[in-house]
Design a protein around this motif. Structure first.
Motif, PDB file in Angstrom:
ATOM      1  N   ASP A   2      -7.544  -4.661  -3.047  1.00 51.71           N
ATOM      2  CA  ASP A   2      -6.919  -5.475  -2.006  1.00 51.71           C
ATOM      3  C   ASP A   2      -7.864  -6.640  -1.753  1.00 51.71           C
ATOM      4  O   ASP A   2      -8.941  -6.489  -1.172  1.00 51.71           O
ATOM      5  CB  ASP A   2      -6.711  -4.656  -0.731  1.00 51.71           C
ATOM      6  CG  ASP A   2      -6.006  -5.461   0.364  1.00 51.71           C
ATOM      7  OD1 ASP A   2      -6.043  -6.712   0.312  1.00 51.71           O
ATOM      8  OD2 ASP A   2      -5.433  -4.839   1.267  1.00 51.71           O
ATOM      9  N   GLU A  18      -3.455  -5.900  -4.820  1.00 52.51           N
ATOM     10  CA  GLU A  18      -2.818  -6.561  -3.688  1.00 52.51           C
ATOM     11  C   GLU A  18      -3.524  -7.895  -3.441  1.00 52.51           C
ATOM     12  O   GLU A  18      -4.728  -7.988  -3.557  1.00 52.51           O
ATOM     13  CB  GLU A  18      -2.915  -5.688  -2.422  1.00 52.51           C
ATOM     14  CG  GLU A  18      -2.199  -4.357  -2.543  1.00 52.51           C
ATOM     15  CD  GLU A  18      -2.141  -3.582  -1.231  1.00 52.51           C
ATOM     16  OE1 GLU A  18      -2.005  -4.212  -0.154  1.00 52.51           O
ATOM     17  OE2 GLU A  18      -2.218  -2.342  -1.295  1.00 52.51           O
ATOM     18  N   SER A  60      -6.117   2.095   2.596  1.00 48.81           N
ATOM     19  CA  SER A  60      -5.952   0.694   2.243  1.00 48.81           C
ATOM     20  C   SER A  60      -7.326   0.096   1.948  1.00 48.81           C
ATOM     21  O   SER A  60      -8.246   0.237   2.735  1.00 48.81           O
ATOM     22  CB  SER A  60      -5.305  -0.073   3.398  1.00 48.81           C
ATOM     23  OG  SER A  60      -5.241  -1.442   3.052  1.00 48.81           O
ATOM     24  N   THR A  62       0.831  -1.201   0.000  1.00 51.46           N
ATOM     25  CA  THR A  62       0.000   0.000   0.000  1.00 51.46           C
ATOM     26  C   THR A  62       0.870   1.258   0.000  1.00 51.46           C
ATOM     27  O   THR A  62       0.528   2.266  -0.644  1.00 51.46           O
ATOM     28  CB  THR A  62      -0.967  -0.030   1.203  1.00 51.46           C
ATOM     29  OG1 THR A  62      -1.829  -1.174   1.058  1.00 51.46           O
ATOM     30  CG2 THR A  62      -1.820   1.221   1.266  1.00 51.46           C
TER      31      THR A  62
HETATM   32 MG    MG Z   1      -1.933  -3.190   1.899  1.00 51.43          MG
END
Ligand code: MG
Ligand code: ADP
Length: 153
Positions: free
Chosen positions: A80, A108, A60, A42
């Protein structure tokens, strides 16, 4: 060359790597970020977004799964997938529609979406090395190779 690697001494080096990548990335690219919790995925993305002109916070997307940033002419989608229980959630969420010629997708925990995720153009691996980090950046498509070749040596 299809591989870059190096050492990131501190947080500012990770932010700088994001800024360096921002200069060569463009729409239609998917960049996958690998690395343990706290490896700097991040942080890297924050450096990239700030270099593209984003001025606010970079949150995030752990709970929201995706945060999108309109940075004309580009839209950046920062995924993410850590909380995915099943790769099918990728389709249920309609995330395939986020991939377009004018979007840069940064992901991610891509493994959580398994084969539902399109193949990556670039993969960045961050690993913890004492109080610092190491990185490996690899290209997996023609577009990815072109981006790496535009990075200054
Ligand atoms: Mg992260
Ligand atoms: P991830 O998204 O991979 O879980 P984060 O970016 O949220 O990781 O957190 C990484 C943590 O590591 C942050 O506290 C950040 O300041 C720190 N960090 C990032 N890059 C480095 C680096 N090169 N050396 C040391 N610490 C770093």
């Amino acid at each position: 060359t299809s591989l870059r690697q190096g050492f990131l001494a501190d947080e500012s080096a990770t932010l700088q790597l994001g800024a360096t990548l921002a200069a060569v990335l463009h729409g239609g690219i998917q960049l996958q970020l690998h690395g343990d919790l706290g490896a700097g995925k991040t942080t890297f993305t924050r450096g990239l977004l700030q270099a593209l002109g984003h001025q606010g916070r970079v949150k995030s997307p752990t709970y929201t799964l995706v945060e999108s940033y309109s940075l004309p002419p580009l839209t950046v989608h920062h995924f993410d997938l850590y909380r995915f229980a099943d790769p099918d959630e990728w389709h249920d969420a309609g995330f395939g529609d986020y991939f377009a010629a004018d979007t840069l997708c940064i992901v991610e925990w891509p493994d959580k979406a398994g084969a539902c995720l399109p193949p990556a153009d670039l993969v960045l691996e961050l690993s913890v090395c004492d109080a610092s980090r190491n990185y490996r950046l690899q290209a997996f498509s023609e577009t990815g190779h072109q981006c790496l070749s535009r990075l200054a040596t």
